[in-house]
Write a protein that holds these residues in place. Structure first.
Motif, PDB file in Angstrom:
ATOM      1  N   GLU A 237       0.830  -1.207   0.000  1.00  0.00           N
ATOM      2  CA  GLU A 237       0.000   0.000   0.000  1.00  0.00           C
ATOM      3  C   GLU A 237       0.862   1.254   0.000  1.00  0.00           C
ATOM      4  O   GLU A 237       0.523   2.263  -0.631  1.00  0.00           O
ATOM      5  CB  GLU A 237      -0.923  -0.011   1.216  1.00  0.00           C
ATOM      6  CG  GLU A 237      -1.980  -1.109   1.173  1.00  0.00           C
ATOM      7  CD  GLU A 237      -2.806  -1.171   2.445  1.00  0.00           C
ATOM      8  OE1 GLU A 237      -2.478  -0.434   3.401  1.00  0.00           O
ATOM      9  OE2 GLU A 237      -3.786  -1.945   2.481  1.00  0.00           O
ATOM     10  N   PHE A 238       1.983   1.191   0.697  1.00  0.00           N
ATOM     11  CA  PHE A 238       2.879   2.349   0.756  1.00  0.00           C
ATOM     12  C   PHE A 238       3.370   2.727  -0.636  1.00  0.00           C
ATOM     13  O   PHE A 238       3.395   3.912  -0.999  1.00  0.00           O
ATOM     14  CB  PHE A 238       4.071   2.038   1.665  1.00  0.00           C
ATOM     15  CG  PHE A 238       5.205   3.019   1.498  1.00  0.00           C
ATOM     16  CD1 PHE A 238       5.181   4.242   2.133  1.00  0.00           C
ATOM     17  CD2 PHE A 238       6.304   2.704   0.693  1.00  0.00           C
ATOM     18  CE1 PHE A 238       6.223   5.148   1.974  1.00  0.00           C
ATOM     19  CE2 PHE A 238       7.340   3.605   0.531  1.00  0.00           C
ATOM     20  CZ  PHE A 238       7.300   4.832   1.172  1.00  0.00           C
ATOM     21  N   PHE A 239       3.785   1.751  -1.434  1.00  0.00           N
ATOM     22  CA  PHE A 239       4.309   2.058  -2.757  1.00  0.00           C
ATOM     23  C   PHE A 239       3.226   2.633  -3.677  1.00  0.00           C
ATOM     24  O   PHE A 239       3.513   3.462  -4.540  1.00  0.00           O
ATOM     25  CB  PHE A 239       4.957   0.827  -3.373  1.00  0.00           C
ATOM     26  CG  PHE A 239       6.359   0.583  -2.906  1.00  0.00           C
ATOM     27  CD1 PHE A 239       7.374   1.482  -3.205  1.00  0.00           C
ATOM     28  CD2 PHE A 239       6.685  -0.526  -2.145  1.00  0.00           C
ATOM     29  CE1 PHE A 239       8.671   1.280  -2.771  1.00  0.00           C
ATOM     30  CE2 PHE A 239       7.981  -0.746  -1.698  1.00  0.00           C
ATOM     31  CZ  PHE A 239       8.973   0.167  -2.016  1.00  0.00           C
ATOM     32  N   ILE A 240       1.985   2.196  -3.480  1.00  0.00           N
ATOM     33  CA  ILE A 240       0.880   2.801  -4.238  1.00  0.00           C
ATOM     34  C   ILE A 240       0.732   4.267  -3.853  1.00  0.00           C
ATOM     35  O   ILE A 240       0.597   5.149  -4.716  1.00  0.00           O
ATOM     36  CB  ILE A 240      -0.428   2.026  -3.974  1.00  0.00           C
ATOM     37  CG1 ILE A 240      -0.324   0.599  -4.512  1.00  0.00           C
ATOM     38  CG2 ILE A 240      -1.606   2.759  -4.616  1.00  0.00           C
ATOM     39  CD1 ILE A 240      -1.518  -0.268  -4.184  1.00  0.00           C
ATOM     40  N   ASP A 241       0.767   4.532  -2.552  1.00  0.00           N
ATOM     41  CA  ASP A 241       0.655   5.912  -2.074  1.00  0.00           C
ATOM     42  C   ASP A 241       1.856   6.746  -2.521  1.00  0.00           C
ATOM     43  O   ASP A 241       1.712   7.921  -2.883  1.00  0.00           O
ATOM     44  CB  ASP A 241       0.551   5.934  -0.544  1.00  0.00           C
ATOM     45  CG  ASP A 241      -0.747   5.321  -0.041  1.00  0.00           C
ATOM     46  OD1 ASP A 241      -1.675   5.162  -0.841  1.00  0.00           O
ATOM     47  OD2 ASP A 241      -0.816   4.989   1.162  1.00  0.00           O
ATOM     48  N   LEU A 242       3.040   6.155  -2.478  1.00  0.00           N
ATOM     49  CA  LEU A 242       4.252   6.874  -2.878  1.00  0.00           C
ATOM     50  C   LEU A 242       4.165   7.319  -4.332  1.00  0.00           C
ATOM     51  O   LEU A 242       4.487   8.467  -4.665  1.00  0.00           O
ATOM     52  CB  LEU A 242       5.467   5.974  -2.674  1.00  0.00           C
ATOM     53  CG  LEU A 242       6.830   6.559  -3.086  1.00  0.00           C
ATOM     54  CD1 LEU A 242       7.202   7.732  -2.204  1.00  0.00           C
ATOM     55  CD2 LEU A 242       7.918   5.482  -3.024  1.00  0.00           C
ATOM     56  N   ALA A 243       3.734   6.419  -5.207  1.00  0.00           N
ATOM     57  CA  ALA A 243       3.606   6.759  -6.628  1.00  0.00           C
ATOM     58  C   ALA A 243       2.594   7.883  -6.825  1.00  0.00           C
ATOM     59  O   ALA A 243       2.813   8.795  -7.643  1.00  0.00           O
ATOM     60  CB  ALA A 243       3.193   5.526  -7.425  1.00  0.00           C
ATOM     61  N   PHE A 244       1.502   7.825  -6.074  1.00  0.00           N
ATOM     62  CA  PHE A 244       0.467   8.866  -6.197  1.00  0.00           C
ATOM     63  C   PHE A 244       1.017  10.221  -5.769  1.00  0.00           C
ATOM     64  O   PHE A 244       0.790  11.242  -6.427  1.00  0.00           O
ATOM     65  CB  PHE A 244      -0.748   8.492  -5.339  1.00  0.00           C
ATOM     66  CG  PHE A 244      -1.901   9.446  -5.472  1.00  0.00           C
ATOM     67  CD1 PHE A 244      -2.840   9.279  -6.470  1.00  0.00           C
ATOM     68  CD2 PHE A 244      -2.035  10.527  -4.603  1.00  0.00           C
ATOM     69  CE1 PHE A 244      -3.903  10.162  -6.604  1.00  0.00           C
ATOM     70  CE2 PHE A 244      -3.089  11.411  -4.724  1.00  0.00           C
ATOM     71  CZ  PHE A 244      -4.026  11.233  -5.734  1.00  0.00           C
ATOM     72  N   ILE A 245       1.741  10.266  -4.652  1.00  0.00           N
ATOM     73  CA  ILE A 245       2.295  11.523  -4.147  1.00  0.00           C
ATOM     74  C   ILE A 245       3.312  12.107  -5.122  1.00  0.00           C
ATOM     75  O   ILE A 245       3.287  13.305  -5.437  1.00  0.00           O
ATOM     76  CB  ILE A 245       2.939  11.296  -2.758  1.00  0.00           C
ATOM     77  CG1 ILE A 245       1.854  10.981  -1.723  1.00  0.00           C
ATOM     78  CG2 ILE A 245       3.752  12.512  -2.324  1.00  0.00           C
ATOM     79  CD1 ILE A 245       2.401  10.465  -0.410  1.00  0.00           C
ATOM     80  N   VAL A 246       4.224  11.278  -5.612  1.00  0.00           N
ATOM     81  CA  VAL A 246       5.249  11.752  -6.549  1.00  0.00           C
ATOM     82  C   VAL A 246       4.598  12.293  -7.815  1.00  0.00           C
ATOM     83  O   VAL A 246       4.998  13.350  -8.335  1.00  0.00           O
ATOM     84  CB  VAL A 246       6.238  10.623  -6.886  1.00  0.00           C
ATOM     85  CG1 VAL A 246       7.193  11.052  -8.001  1.00  0.00           C
ATOM     86  CG2 VAL A 246       7.033  10.222  -5.650  1.00  0.00           C
ATOM     87  N   ASN A 247       3.584  11.597  -8.322  1.00  0.00           N
ATOM     88  CA  ASN A 247       2.889  12.073  -9.524  1.00  0.00           C
ATOM     89  C   ASN A 247       2.148  13.377  -9.267  1.00  0.00           C
ATOM     90  O   ASN A 247       2.087  14.259 -10.130  1.00  0.00           O
ATOM     91  CB  ASN A 247       1.907  11.010 -10.019  1.00  0.00           C
ATOM     92  CG  ASN A 247       2.608   9.821 -10.641  1.00  0.00           C
ATOM     93  OD1 ASN A 247       3.721   9.942 -11.148  1.00  0.00           O
ATOM     94  ND2 ASN A 247       1.979   8.651 -10.596  1.00  0.00           N
ATOM     95  N   ALA A 248       1.568  13.511  -8.074  1.00  0.00           N
ATOM     96  CA  ALA A 248       0.831  14.733  -7.740  1.00  0.00           C
ATOM     97  C   ALA A 248       1.762  15.940  -7.689  1.00  0.00           C
ATOM     98  O   ALA A 248       1.401  17.040  -8.125  1.00  0.00           O
ATOM     99  CB  ALA A 248       0.110  14.564  -6.400  1.00  0.00           C
ATOM    100  N   VAL A 249       2.971  15.740  -7.175  1.00  0.00           N
ATOM    101  CA  VAL A 249       3.934  16.844  -7.071  1.00  0.00           C
ATOM    102  C   VAL A 249       4.605  17.124  -8.405  1.00  0.00           C
ATOM    103  O   VAL A 249       4.875  18.281  -8.759  1.00  0.00           O
ATOM    104  CB  VAL A 249       4.993  16.534  -5.991  1.00  0.00           C
ATOM    105  CG1 VAL A 249       6.046  17.640  -5.946  1.00  0.00           C
ATOM    106  CG2 VAL A 249       4.346  16.379  -4.631  1.00  0.00           C
ATOM    107  N   ASN A 250       4.887  16.069  -9.178  1.00  0.00           N
ATOM    108  CA  ASN A 250       5.631  16.216 -10.438  1.00  0.00           C
ATOM    109  C   ASN A 250       4.748  16.131 -11.674  1.00  0.00           C
ATOM    110  O   ASN A 250       5.222  15.792 -12.753  1.00  0.00           O
ATOM    111  CB  ASN A 250       6.712  15.137 -10.538  1.00  0.00           C
ATOM    112  CG  ASN A 250       7.896  15.432  -9.656  1.00  0.00           C
ATOM    113  OD1 ASN A 250       8.088  16.550  -9.214  1.00  0.00           O
ATOM    114  ND2 ASN A 250       8.701  14.413  -9.373  1.00  0.00           N
ATOM    115  N   ALA A 251       3.466  16.438 -11.523  1.00  0.00           N
ATOM    116  CA  ALA A 251       2.531  16.246 -12.641  1.00  0.00           C
ATOM    117  C   ALA A 251       2.816  17.158 -13.824  1.00  0.00           C
ATOM    118  O   ALA A 251       2.418  16.871 -14.944  1.00  0.00           O
ATOM    119  CB  ALA A 251       1.100  16.450 -12.160  1.00  0.00           C
TER     120      ALA A 251
END
Length: 628
Positions: free
Chosen positions: A241-255
């Motif tokens: 679950e952490f890696f799913i959340d990590l990918a979402f956060i990185v994409n949100a910041v670097n969109a």
């Protein structure tokens, strides 16, 4: 009478002979231009074909355009190629291109077969799905050449209908047999860890060991161990679950590039404040700007880099997301920012973030060390054992210090810390999970579980039998004046692990030969002051002492054949990575195997003369004509 009166120079037979000879010369020149073009494009790993190859096209593709360049510098070539060539003998069609690649690839494989000869060898195998969703299997052969140097040659890409162990085993055996390799000379196996641990590669390993018990499986150091360790860690639900959340956060910041620039501005402002308050030091190379990094499925250490970047840029990333939440252009942007902030503010996210940073930081040291070109068998097992020991100490004794670090991080950034003595809930309060406490959940379900899978993964890759094999092999270590040299251990290595390569009489003779070898090696200029078993093997061959100590040389070569010594492992992994890249691009299957072997084994291709390639091409065409 009339024929006798004709000028002999104008005889129809001679005229035809001259015309035929001239046409053959032109045909050969056209083929040479095509061969040179195909070889150059294959060595550069670029596309051959163009979208529009008609004469009026502005870009007819790399192959045709390269021949045009050749013709612009040579009038003789220009007069025979492309528009000046007969319609049925241009030698530029896709079929001709494939035939040229096939000739080159066949010559490379024949050269590899000659290099190996009767030597023992290992296989390194990986598989990937191509653009058309077909499974392709890459095969690399590892051996020690006549100069005593480790070689890893990319040999083939084979299409397999599935990745079951029986299919893979059959395909590998057929490929080796079709090129006249003696499968009984197989002495080692190395596979991609992630696939291997899912069972299908375990089955393949078992099938080879059943028929060839000396084909020992050692986790291929040419493959990035970190990827397999990351995959294993995801077996823990919280980590997945952490890696799913990590990918979402990185994409949100670097969109977007705008958000990227915004992150840099915020981070620069934060660093300036810290410098002004003398909280951090300044200097060359310090405080360089960076951004959040995405974790990739095939990029080694990318997960660790992604985790580390979030920790380093946590405050700045949080500020950027708050700005997006407040001033985002669309409801989606604001919604994504809100969700990302909620995830970043979660104690469980921070707990797992810091935990994986410690775990992957520990294993990263091992993975990097195993990729070092000077790394050898001797140190490989020591590094694995030390890493397992550090992880075990972290599990057994590191809980309190780790938790203190997590609590400090949460206090620094205002993150709510749960009461560890109360019952743990998943989601809504009504969903109580087995009445366990928060302390139990974080300590045992995440902390211990995440470390346990890493230790188990390392243990499963280095089985007890292989560990013993490698430890006995360390007795051949020439470092520190052959300090580790142990005649009994070396004889035990030959007797227990290579009974097909040493008779009992030879093992008895080996013991006496080792005594003489030990005394000679410590004073011989080519054998003293060496730093690895690989250097020792090369020293024996270079000095001619391999003939005097033939049994010692034979055993050293068998040990080096195992895919654990990384003197050339980096090259093997680079080949595998390239194969996966090409497989996942829109690349024609007809060009795949032959084009890749030419690109990767360019040092062999460079030894072929143009006339040799032309001769083989003509032979291929003649065989095809006879078959028709």
């Amino acid at each position: 009478m009339r024929d006798a009166l004709l000028n002999q120079k104008q005889h129809i037979g001679k005229v035809i002979g001259k015309q035929s000879s001239a046409e053959v010369k032109k045909n050969r020149l056209r083929v040479k231009a095509s061969i040179d073009s195909a070889r150059w494009l294959a060595l550069q790993g670029v596309a051959f074909r163009g979208h529009d190859e008609t004469p009026h096209s502005k870009n007819r593709g790399n192959f045709i355009e390269l021949i045009e360049i050749f013709s612009s510098y040579n009038q003789e070539v220009k007069s025979t190629v492309l528009g000046n060539a007969p319609k049925n003998a241009k030698y530029t069609s896709p079929d001709i291109q494939k035939q040229i690649l096939h000739v080159l690839a066949k010559k490379v494989r024949n050269k590899i077969f000659e290099e190996i000869g009767d030597s023992k060898f290992s296989i390194i195998v990986d598989e990937a799905c191509d653009e058309s969703q077909h499974e392709q299997m890459a095969i690399i052969l590892r051996f020690v050449d006549t100069q005593g140097l480790i070689q890893e040659r990319f040999f083939d890409v084979v299409h397999v209908r599935d990745t079951t162990s029986m299919t893979l085993h059959t395909s590998i055996c057929l490929t080796l047999a079709s090129h006249k390799f003696v499968i009984q000379n197989l002495r080692g196996q190395g596979y991609d860890g992630a696939s291997n641990m899912r069972g299908e590669w375990n089955g393949l390993k078992a099938l080879f060991l059943k028929d060839h018990p000396q084909a020992y499986y050692v986790h291929c150091m040419a493959h990035r161990l970190q990827l397999a360790l990351v995959s294993a860690s995801k077996d823990v639900t919280a980590v997945h679950e952490f890696f799913i959340d990590l990918a979402f956060i990185v994409n949100a910041v670097n969109a977007s590039s705008k958000r990227h620039d915004q992150l840099e501005v915020v981070e620069a402002s934060r660093i300036a404040q810290l410098i002004a308050g003398e909280e951090i030091a300044t200097g060359t190379g310090a405080n360089q700007m960076s951004t959040l990094q995405r974790a990739g499925d095939t990029r080694w250490s990318s997960h660790l880099n992604s985790i580390s970047s979030v920790i380093r840029l946590y405050e700045s990333s949080y500020k950027v997301l708050e700005d997006i939440k407040k001033d985002g252009y669309t409801a989606k942007n604001k919604g994504d920012a809100r969700v990302a902030l909620r995830k970043m503010s979660s104690f469980e996210f921070i707990f797992t973030l810091l935990l994986l940073n410690d775990i992957f930081g520990t294993t990263d040291t091992l993975c990097r060390a195993l990729q070092h070109k000077s790394q050898d068998i001797v140190n490989a097992m020591s590094l694995v054992e030390v890493t397992k020991m550090v992880l075990k100490e972290m599990r057994d004794e590191g809980w309190d210090s780790f938790l203190a670090k997590v609590i400090k991080f949460c206090n620094d950034y205002g993150i709510t810390i749960p009461d560890f003595s109360v019952a743990h809930f998943e989601g809504r309060p009504c969903r109580q999970v087995d009445t366990i406490t928060n302390e139990h959940h974080y300590h045992f379900d995440i902390f211990n579980a995440a470390i346990d899978v890493q230790i188990e993964e390392l243990r499963s890759r280095f089985e007890e039998k292989v560990v013993e094999l490698l430890k006995l092999s360390s007795s051949l270590d020439p470092t520190n004046g052959y300090k580790a040299f142990d005649i009994d251990a070396i004889c035990s290595l030959a007797r227990k692990y290579y009974p097909l390569d040493f008779s009992e009489k030879e093992i008895d003779r080996l013991a006496f030969q080792l005594k003489i070898f030990h005394g000679t090696a410590r004073t011989h200029p080519a054998l003293e002051n060496l730093s690895s078993v690989a250097e020792l093997c090369h020293g024996l061959a270079e000095s001619g002492k391999a003939k005097d100590f033939d049994l010692v040389d034979r055993l050293i070569r068998l040990v080096l054949t195992l895919p654990v010594s990384t003197a050339s492992g980096e090259r093997a992994f680079s080949a595998m990575k390239l194969v996966k890249t090409k497989l996942r691009n829109k690349m024609s299957d007809d060009f795949l195997a032959d084009g890749l072997i030419i690109y990767i084994e360019r040092d062999i291709v460079d030894t072929f003369s143009l006339d040799d390639i032309l001769s083989d091409f003509i032979d291929l065409k003649e065989r095809r004509v006879r078959l028709r």
